[in-house]
Motif scaffolding. Sequence first.
Motif, mmCIF file in Angstrom:
data_model
loop_
_atom_site.group_PDB
_atom_site.id
_atom_site.type_symbol
_atom_site.label_atom_id
_atom_site.label_comp_id
_atom_site.label_asym_id
_atom_site.label_seq_id
_atom_site.Cartn_x
_atom_site.Cartn_y
_atom_site.Cartn_z
ATOM 1 N N GLN A 175 0.698 -1.006 -0.017
ATOM 2 C CA GLN A 175 -0.148 0.021 0.072
ATOM 3 C C GLN A 175 0.709 1.432 -0.005
ATOM 4 O OE1 GLN A 175 -3.540 -0.607 2.893
ATOM 5 N NE2 GLN A 175 -2.260 -2.224 3.191
ATOM 6 N N LYS B 215 8.328 5.245 1.937
ATOM 7 C CA LYS B 215 7.610 4.743 3.067
ATOM 8 C C LYS B 215 7.390 3.171 3.361
ATOM 9 C CE LYS B 215 4.722 8.669 4.502
ATOM 10 N NZ LYS B 215 3.310 9.272 4.853
ATOM 11 N N TRP B 216 8.301 2.458 2.543
ATOM 12 C CA TRP B 216 8.141 1.165 2.738
ATOM 13 C C TRP B 216 8.555 0.279 4.075
ATOM 14 C CZ3 TRP B 216 11.986 -2.307 4.174
ATOM 15 C CH2 TRP B 216 13.430 -1.679 4.431
ATOM 16 N N ARG C 238 5.472 0.877 6.124
ATOM 17 C CA ARG C 238 4.582 0.036 5.702
ATOM 18 C C ARG C 238 4.713 -1.493 6.152
ATOM 19 N NH1 ARG C 238 2.421 4.962 4.778
ATOM 20 N NH2 ARG C 238 1.253 5.228 2.825
#
Length: 244
Positions: free
Chosen positions: A51, A92-93, A96
């Motif tokens: 996401q 932002k891996w 997440r």
Amino acid sequence: MELSENAKAFDSIVNHRRATRLYDRKANFDEGAVVRSLERALLAPSSSNMQLWEFYRVKTSEKKEELADYCMAQASAKTANELIAIVIRPDKWKERQQFLVKALRESFGDKIGKKEQSTLDYYEKLIPTLYMNDPFGVSSLIKKISSSILGMNKPTPREITATDVRIIAHKSAALAAQTFMLSMAAEGYDTCPMEGFDSERAKKLLNLPSAAEITMIVSVGKRSPKGIIGQRVRLKPEEVIFTI
């Protein structure tokens, strides 16, 4: 075989959806349709459920007009009730990934067998290997070489570089965008996905960091009678659909 009621409804939605080039600004507009459609977009498939997307609603007159200008002043942007920027955040891996690991551990509880541990290993070991990259591209090169060597003897994922990760994120964001547009069609509204825009100025307007990228900007509203340009033209099924 007769179509189910769901299939008939979906046929109607898909056939209604067209890229709308001009909106009727006098038509009633329910902002709740946008909220509901964005929430439905969150249910779209996402690679490894990471996401890595964000959605920006640009609805104030001043900001919308400015962003419309950055969309090359297209009528579909200038006459829209709102503009939705579909954004990817590959930076932002880790955030997440940690969110997903926490959610998985909470769902598994104390019952962590081989299957559960394999899922945790995927997110705790494989995901960092895929998403962790350096600014000089050294890690991407190493992963590419390793993949090529492993692939000589068995099926191996090949799309593992920093560029591949960006493409993966854009593909997932595009799936969310399509879900959003079909939802808006189901709500009785129209959309137009736009790729023609000044990405640098648009990113500045949205106050995005350098690592973020805009997949597309989607305009929304109620189509004007002149909003659809010509009949829908598509290739014949036999030209693009193949059975092996």
